[in-house]
Each structure stands twice: as structure tokens, then as C-alpha cells.
Motif scaffolding. Structure first.
Motif, mmCIF file in Angstrom:
data_model
loop_
_atom_site.group_PDB
_atom_site.id
_atom_site.type_symbol
_atom_site.label_atom_id
_atom_site.label_comp_id
_atom_site.label_asym_id
_atom_site.label_seq_id
_atom_site.Cartn_x
_atom_site.Cartn_y
_atom_site.Cartn_z
ATOM 1 N N ASP A 162 -4.972 21.888 -20.930
ATOM 2 C CA ASP A 162 -4.866 20.358 -20.781
ATOM 3 C C ASP A 162 -6.024 19.592 -20.541
ATOM 4 O OD1 ASP A 162 -2.262 20.369 -21.786
ATOM 5 O OD2 ASP A 162 -1.464 20.209 -19.701
ATOM 6 N N HIS A 168 -4.129 21.465 -25.884
ATOM 7 C CA HIS A 168 -2.531 21.458 -25.205
ATOM 8 C C HIS A 168 -1.748 22.366 -25.738
ATOM 9 C CE1 HIS A 168 -3.632 17.416 -23.443
ATOM 10 N NE2 HIS A 168 -4.301 17.090 -24.590
ATOM 11 N N GLU A 169 -2.174 23.621 -26.106
ATOM 12 C CA GLU A 169 -1.400 24.716 -26.532
ATOM 13 C C GLU A 169 -0.345 25.281 -25.814
ATOM 14 O OE1 GLU A 169 -4.802 25.248 -26.624
ATOM 15 O OE2 GLU A 169 -5.505 25.686 -28.481
ATOM 16 N N LEU A 170 -0.432 25.287 -24.401
ATOM 17 C CA LEU A 170 0.261 26.089 -23.657
ATOM 18 C C LEU A 170 0.868 25.144 -22.784
ATOM 19 C CD1 LEU A 170 -2.081 28.993 -22.358
ATOM 20 C CD2 LEU A 170 -0.232 29.116 -23.911
ATOM 21 N N GLY A 171 2.104 25.333 -22.219
ATOM 22 C CA GLY A 171 2.965 24.763 -21.561
ATOM 23 C C GLY A 171 4.049 25.490 -20.742
ATOM 24 N N ILE A 172 4.519 24.741 -19.988
ATOM 25 C CA ILE A 172 5.925 25.432 -19.399
ATOM 26 C C ILE A 172 7.078 24.899 -19.731
ATOM 27 C CG2 ILE A 172 7.022 25.898 -17.028
ATOM 28 C CD1 ILE A 172 4.055 26.079 -15.826
ATOM 29 N N ILE A 173 8.040 25.858 -20.291
ATOM 30 C CA ILE A 173 9.244 25.330 -20.889
ATOM 31 C C ILE A 173 10.553 25.677 -19.952
ATOM 32 C CG2 ILE A 173 8.522 25.228 -23.257
ATOM 33 C CD1 ILE A 173 10.430 27.630 -23.888
ATOM 34 N N THR A 182 4.544 29.245 -22.296
ATOM 35 C CA THR A 182 4.521 29.721 -23.900
ATOM 36 C C THR A 182 3.775 28.584 -24.648
ATOM 37 O OG1 THR A 182 6.159 30.382 -25.609
ATOM 38 C CG2 THR A 182 6.874 28.425 -24.245
ATOM 39 N N THR A 183 3.703 28.902 -25.854
ATOM 40 C CA THR A 183 3.077 27.978 -26.826
ATOM 41 C C THR A 183 4.239 27.255 -27.633
ATOM 42 O OG1 THR A 183 3.072 29.710 -28.612
ATOM 43 C CG2 THR A 183 1.172 29.135 -27.353
ATOM 44 N N MET A 184 4.109 26.035 -28.616
ATOM 45 C CA MET A 184 5.200 25.617 -29.441
ATOM 46 C C MET A 184 5.842 26.805 -30.079
ATOM 47 S SD MET A 184 6.113 22.160 -29.040
ATOM 48 C CE MET A 184 5.787 21.525 -30.598
ATOM 49 N N PRO A 185 6.765 26.754 -30.635
ATOM 50 C CA PRO A 185 7.411 27.901 -31.406
ATOM 51 C C PRO A 185 6.442 27.825 -32.878
ATOM 52 C CG PRO A 185 9.308 26.540 -30.559
ATOM 53 C CD PRO A 185 7.870 25.913 -30.116
ATOM 54 N N ARG A 187 3.418 28.052 -33.190
ATOM 55 C CA ARG A 187 2.012 27.748 -32.892
ATOM 56 C C ARG A 187 1.307 28.719 -32.144
ATOM 57 N NH1 ARG A 187 3.206 21.340 -32.783
ATOM 58 N NH2 ARG A 187 4.526 21.496 -34.683
ATOM 59 N N LEU B 43 11.376 20.482 -34.282
ATOM 60 C CA LEU B 43 9.909 20.236 -33.718
ATOM 61 C C LEU B 43 9.317 19.372 -34.574
ATOM 62 C CD1 LEU B 43 9.037 24.031 -33.775
ATOM 63 C CD2 LEU B 43 9.730 22.759 -31.799
ATOM 64 N N PRO B 56 0.992 15.032 -25.712
ATOM 65 C CA PRO B 56 0.840 16.350 -26.317
ATOM 66 C C PRO B 56 2.316 17.028 -26.898
ATOM 67 C CG PRO B 56 -0.373 16.471 -24.417
ATOM 68 C CD PRO B 56 0.067 15.324 -24.380
ATOM 69 N N MET B 58 3.453 19.767 -26.998
ATOM 70 C CA MET B 58 3.708 20.729 -25.929
ATOM 71 C C MET B 58 4.474 20.194 -24.767
ATOM 72 S SD MET B 58 3.982 24.140 -25.719
ATOM 73 C CE MET B 58 5.000 24.423 -24.586
ATOM 74 N N GLU B 59 4.030 19.406 -24.237
ATOM 75 C CA GLU B 59 4.423 18.579 -22.886
ATOM 76 C C GLU B 59 5.901 17.951 -23.322
ATOM 77 O OE1 GLU B 59 2.288 15.454 -19.770
ATOM 78 O OE2 GLU B 59 1.135 16.725 -21.167
ATOM 79 N N TYR B 61 7.899 19.138 -25.641
ATOM 80 C CA TYR B 61 8.844 20.406 -26.082
ATOM 81 C C TYR B 61 9.246 21.073 -24.406
ATOM 82 C CZ TYR B 61 10.244 24.852 -27.590
ATOM 83 O OH TYR B 61 10.879 25.911 -27.896
ATOM 84 N N GLY B 62 8.388 20.964 -23.427
ATOM 85 C CA GLY B 62 8.707 20.997 -22.233
ATOM 86 C C GLY B 62 9.702 20.266 -21.503
ATOM 87 N N VAL B 63 9.574 19.045 -21.698
ATOM 88 C CA VAL B 63 10.647 18.304 -21.208
ATOM 89 C C VAL B 63 11.913 18.478 -21.792
ATOM 90 C CG1 VAL B 63 11.345 15.616 -21.228
ATOM 91 C CG2 VAL B 63 8.932 16.118 -20.898
ATOM 92 N N THR B 65 13.366 21.173 -23.106
ATOM 93 C CA THR B 65 13.742 22.282 -22.815
ATOM 94 C C THR B 65 14.283 22.099 -21.627
ATOM 95 O OG1 THR B 65 11.713 23.138 -22.304
ATOM 96 C CG2 THR B 65 12.551 23.933 -24.591
ATOM 97 N N PHE B 66 13.515 21.277 -20.539
ATOM 98 C CA PHE B 66 13.898 21.372 -19.109
ATOM 99 C C PHE B 66 15.478 20.742 -18.969
ATOM 100 C CE2 PHE B 66 14.184 18.955 -15.154
ATOM 101 C CZ PHE B 66 13.765 19.976 -14.389
#
Lengths: 457, 146
Positions: A162, A168-173, A182-185, A187, B43, B56, B58-59, B61-63, B65-66
Motif C-alpha cells: 500500500d 495494493h495486491e495484498l490485503g487482510i480478509i 491474501t491477494t484478490m481471487p 490475482r 469481483l 484499491p 483489495m481493500e 474486498y477486505g471490507v 469479506t469482513f
């Protein structure tokens, strides 16, 4: 800026800048404080809660990474209270951790392992069968492997993508004990600096596909060096090991902090350049495709030098150490030879980016400029002495001094690569930096300077 | 990109944008709109939202899934959300969950507090709360919905 003030840590007084972070002081003064999420390049995040300290006047222990220093602070970083707090927090971190250090590649350089030996040393209160299971070996791309069960969710890797690479490939889900990096499914982690997350990861969650299971880290010897990938001159550690009865081998490069040059990171191309350095080395002298001994080669070289008294050209690689370049220049003067170092071959605009990578792929190019060495192609000569320049040149006779095997006619003599020799380099911004000798081969390959001494005899 | 917000949703987003100083605040409303529009959040929808609110993917997507109320996969079965939090647990949601787990015709999800503790145990089907549940009541509701 803000003034210097006195604060007291563990009944010792320190002078610090008002408003700076407490954890920076603790790290600088080498006061023991455990932490996962804080990193000087990424700033405070305050999610791991490990760096607890007691601050006089505050009811509860506070995290050092989010505490700004104020005048008159009295801080305790040791004591029964604080150890208890750290032990308890560590236990929470370890609830779903598989505690599989013996088979983990990070063992030996893992913060979690260190803190466990310091503050934990208890058996897990949760049986293996009750632990939340996640994926064990996810290939994130860019040579990075993820083990979600070992992750402590410090978010260093996600903050790296970030804040540093902006990719921005990695994030916490997910949430709670189901949360994972993880990464986006579909990606992948895909940027030229991706493997830095392996160094950033304090535990064994992110490991390098290139290095994992290659070597236990406590067998490795570390030497300071400079990356030869481009003119930036990023500072690196060379981790190498000489297994009994085998040759000294480099296992990995790691970035070495230097705020003036590369900061905390290096690019993946530079990190993996140790492979090219070791592969396909020229180990014995070659004359027109036939192996000959070093003695024969030197004799042949001397013969050629005696035969071609005039019209000699010396070509110098801009990756050689300054000491070597100067020695070659002195030798060329004795021979009355022209000197050049064609520069076109080092230009690679596609390699350039606005972080660390430079379009100039020669590590010591600045020295070539400083010594006023001609950067044009050599004119037709009767004898060319090529000191590891990547191009091949045509002449009546050619003597090559090469680190790596190359299809070239004439006489080729092997020379030591930069890891087998020491010297200095000047990077494109004018910083002169030293490389230590890392590799001690069983059969050492002579350096350029040793060759020059023999040729003079 | 195959996902496009409908015209009304785009107007709604423009209207909401004026309300917040930072468009990142729109991530939850946009996720809701995408879910109502498609039935789930694809997606592609996340990428579309990412472009609208400059955040982004990914962010987002994080929201998504939260929060348990967002669905990231389409479901042909009836989705039944049963509250798994304290008040409902005390009032017997375990029995209801056990009963519903045997039912193959529905997609059962355990969700966080639905905020109707006074009428626990509670379940939610298609935005409607069914309260003060008993096993008999659950069976009757499911029969009616079929």
C-alpha cells in the motif's frame, strides 16, 4: 524543528527529540522491546500490541510504537508487570499458530520464535485439532510463498504494497480468527519489489520460493556487499555457506539498510542476481575453444603482447572495482594502449523505474566517467585486451579476461567475480561504497590485479 | 468489465458523494447497491466500485469479506441468516441451527448480531426478520416461503 528533551527509561536518562516515537528510541538504544507490526519504513500500525511499556501516570501499559515522547516521561520497559502483559499477548498470538518451528524455514530469524523463548516457553493451551486451519502453501506469485497459519497479521506486507509500491495486491480478509492475508481471487502479487515482503515478514508466513528449504539460516555467513545489478549501488548482505568438502556457495542476497542509497529495500532482479553470478563461470583458461592451464595462458598472453607492440586497445567493464580499473589504466599506460569502455551496452531504459532501479546497468560507471575513459567503441586494433566487458570485439588477436563462460575466439583467462574479491564502487549519485570479499573458493580464481602482476613478470 | 451500476444506482452514488468529504465512505453503500443489483457481489463489481470511489480493489474486498451480510457468491438456494451471538444463543438459537443444518434446500449462514436481542432468537431471510423463533415456527416460515 522541535527541541531536544530528557526522558527517563528504566531509570536512565536519554536526550531525545520532543514528539518522536518512543519505539524509535528503544530500538536505537537497543533496549529490549518485542514487536511485530512496527517497521521503520512502514511506520506505526499498533496492531500486534507486543511493544507494551509502562508509562508513569498512566493506568495501563501502553504500546511504544504509538506513544509520542513528551517532556518528563518516565518509562519502564522491564519488570514483572510488563513481562506478564507480554506473555499474555504472546499467548493470544500463539492460539492458532501451528508452532512448527522445526519444519519452518524462518526458524532462526523469526521474531515470534525469539519472543517465545523470551516470554513464552509454555505449551499451547489449544490442542492442534482445535486450531483454526488455513492454507499452508499458497503461491502468491513473484517467488513469494504464504503460510496463513503462521501469520500473526502484523500487516507489514499489506502496508508494503500500500505505502511503498502502491500496487495494493495484498490485503487482510475475513474477521476474527478467520482473518488472513491474501491477494484478490485469481490475482497475483506482481511487482518488481515483491520479494521484500519476505524480509519484512517477522514470522514464517511469507517465505521466498527461491531460498526456502535451501539452507538453515544459522549455517549462513553474512558479508556486506553492494548489488551489481545497476548503477544505483543498493547495499546488500551476501549470505553464503561453505558446506564441508564442497565449494563456497551464495544462497541469497538480502537488502542492507542505507538511508542515503536504497533505504530498506532492493529490487527482485538485484536480489536474484546471485544466480547469474554463480552459474556458468569460466574456471579455466581457454585458447580457441581448448582448455589450457593458467601458466600456458599467461605465457600465450605474454607472447601476444610481445608480438603486437603497437595499436593495442584495452576495453574495461564498468562493473569492475575502482582499484581494478585504476590498475588496468596503469597497465595500459605501460603498454601505450588506448583505453575504452563502450557504454551503449549498459543502457536499459526498460529496467528503469522511479524507486531504485536505474537505466544504467553498470555498477561503477561513475568511476569510468571520473577517470575520463573513452566510452566509444574501439577502433580497429591489432590486439584487444577485454577486461570482462559484455561485448565481443574483433581484432587480429584478442585476450579476454572473463568471469563467465562466453563464446569467444582467441585467448580467455578466468577472473574472480565481485563476490570473490573486495573493492570499492561509486554509484550514480556519487556515493563510494565498499564490497567485502564473501566467497573463498576451494580453487581460487585469480583477480585482475593478480593477472596483471603475472603479465608484468 | 462486465459489471455496470444501473442508472438509478449511479445517481444515488452521485448524491451520496456530496454527503461525505472522502469518497472512501461510500464503500459500504456501494457494496449494498451491488449486492441488491446482482444478488451477490462479484469481483467485477468490486473493481467497478474501486474505480468510482478511488479505493484499491483489495481493500474493498477486505471490507466485503469482513461483514457477514455481504455475499460474494451467487446462491440458488434460499439464504437463511441465523444470529449466532449471545442473546440468541441464550434463548436457544443452537437448537434452531441444529434443526436447520439438516435442511438441504436452504443455504444456512451463521451471522453476527442482528440487533434484535429483545426478540431473540432471530433469523433473517431476504431482509425480513423472523423473531421469537421456535422449531415449529421455523418450519412454518420455510414452508410458506417455498
Amino acid at each position: 524543528m522541535s527541541e531536544m528533551i530528557d526522558i527517563i527509561v528504566d531509570s536512565q536518562s536519554y536526550k531525545v527529540q520532543n514528539g518522536s516515537l518512543l519505539i524509535d528510541l528503544l530500538i536505537k538504544e537497543k533496549i529490549k522491546v518485542p514487536y511485530f507490526c512496527y517497521h521503520e519504513s512502514l511506520g506505526a500500525d499498533g496492531n500486534c500490541r507486543m511493544c507494551m511499556v509502562e508509562i508513569e501516570g498512566q493506568k495501563r501499559p501502553q504500546i511504544a510504537c504509538d506513544t509520542f515522547i513528551k517532556p518528563g516521561m518516565i518509562i519502564r520497559s522491564k519488570g514483572e508487570n510488563i513481562e506478564k502483559v507480554r506473555t499474555d499477548i504472546l499467548e493470544l498470538e500463539l492460539i492458532n499458530h501451528p508452532v512448527d518451528c522445526p519444519i519452518c524455514d524462518q526458524a532462526g530469524e523469526c521474531s515470534l520464535q525469539e519472543f517465545y523463548m523470551e516470554y513464552g516457553l509454555h505449551d499451547s493451551k489449544i490442542s492442534i485439532s482445535e486450531k483454526v486451519k488455513h492454507s499452508k502453501h499458497l503461491d502468491l506469485g513473484s517467488n513469494v510463498m504464504l503460510d496463513q497459519e503462521r501469520c500473526v497479521l502484523c500487516a507489514r506486507c499489506t502496508r508494503f504494497t500500500d505505502k511503498i509500491t502502491y500496487t495494493h495486491e495484498l490485503g487482510i480478509i475475513g474477521r476474527g480468527d478467520e482473518a488472513k492475508v491474501t491477494t484478490m481471487p485469481g490475482r497475483k502479487l506482481d511487482n518488481p519489489y515483491a520479494m521484500n515482503v519476505v524480509d519484512l515478514c517477522p514470522v514464517g508466513a511469507l517465505t521466498s520460493k527461491d531460498f526456502r528449504f535451501a539452507q538453515r539460516v544459522w549455517f549462513l555467513q553474512t558479508v556486506d556487499s553492494i548489488c551489481h545489478g545497476c548503477a544505483k549501488g543498493c547495499n546488500i548482505y551476501i549470505d553464503h555457506n561453505k558446506i564441508k568438502y564442497q565449494d563456497d556457495v551464495i544462497y541469497r542476497f538480502r537488502p542492507r539498510r542505507n538511508d542515503n542509497v536504497n533505504g530498506f529495500f532492493i529490487c527482485d532482479a538485484g536480489r536474484l542476481s546471485y544466480k547469474q553470478l554463480q552459474e556458468n563461470r569460466l574456471e579455466s583458461a581457454i585458447l580457441n575453444g581448448e582448455k589450457i592451464t593458467q601458466m600456458q595462458a599467461i605465457a600465450k598472453a605474454k607472447e601476444l603482447l610481445a608480438k603486437h607492440k603497437e595499436n593495442i586497445t584495452v576495453v574495461i567493464d564498468a562493473n569492475l572495482y575502482t582499484e581494478e580499473i585504476e590498475a588496468i589504466l596503469a597497465f595500459a599506460k605501460e603498454l601505450n594502449a588506448k583505453v575504452c569502455s563502450p557504454k551503449e551496452v549498459y543502457r536499459d531504459e526498460s529496467f528503469k523505474d522511479d524507486m531504485l532501479r536505474s537505466s544504467n546497468r553498470a555498477a561503477n560507471y561513475k568511476t569510468i566517467e571520473r577517470l575520463n575513459i573513452d566510452t566509444k567503441e574501439p577502433d580497429s586494433s591489432s590486439l584487444i585486451l577485454n577486461f570482462n566487458h559484455p561485448q565481443d570485439f574483433e581484432a587480429t588477436s584478442v585476450i579476454n579476461f572473463l568471469t563467465h563462460n562466453r563464446l569467444s575466439l582467441g585467448l580467455s583467462l578466468p577472473i574472480a567475480a565481485y563476490s570473490e574479491n573486495e573493492g570499492t564502487l561509486t554509484n550514480e549519485d556519487g556515493f563510494t561504497q565498499k564490497c567485502e570479499k564473501a566467497i573463498f573458493k576451494n580453487v581460487p580464481i585469480p583477480t585482475i590485479i593478480e593477472h596483471l602482476i603475472r603479465l608484468r613478470r | 468489465m462486465s459489471f455496470m451500476f444501473s442508472k438509478e444506482n449511479l445517481l444515488k452514488i452521485e448524491e451520496l458523494k456530496k454527503r461525505y468529504p472522502n469518497p472512501h465512505a461510500l464503500s459500504l453503500p456501494c457494496l449494498w447497491m451491488a449486492q441488491y443489483q446482482e444478488g451477490f457481489i462479484s469481483l467485477d463489481a468490486i473493481d467497478a466500485i474501486s474505480q468510482i470511489i478511488h479505493m484499491p480493489s483489495m481493500e474493498i474486498y477486505g471490507v466485503a469479506t469482513f461483514y457477514t451480510m455481504f455475499r460474494l457468491e451467487p446462491s440458488e438456494k434460499l439464504i437463511v441468516d441465523v444470529c449466532k451471538t449471545l442473546s440468541c444463543k441464550l434463548c436457544g438459537s443452537d437448537e434452531i441451527l441444529e434443526h436447520l443444518e439438516k435442511n438441504d434446500t436452504i443455504k444456512l449462514r451463521h451471522v453476527e448480531c442482528l440487533g434484535s436481542c429483545s426478540t431473540a432468537p432471530v433469523m433473517q431471510i431476504n431482509d425480513v426478520y423472523y423473531e421469537n423463533l421456535t422449531i415449529a415456527k421455523v418450519d412454518a416460515i420455510l414452508k410458506e416461503l417455498k
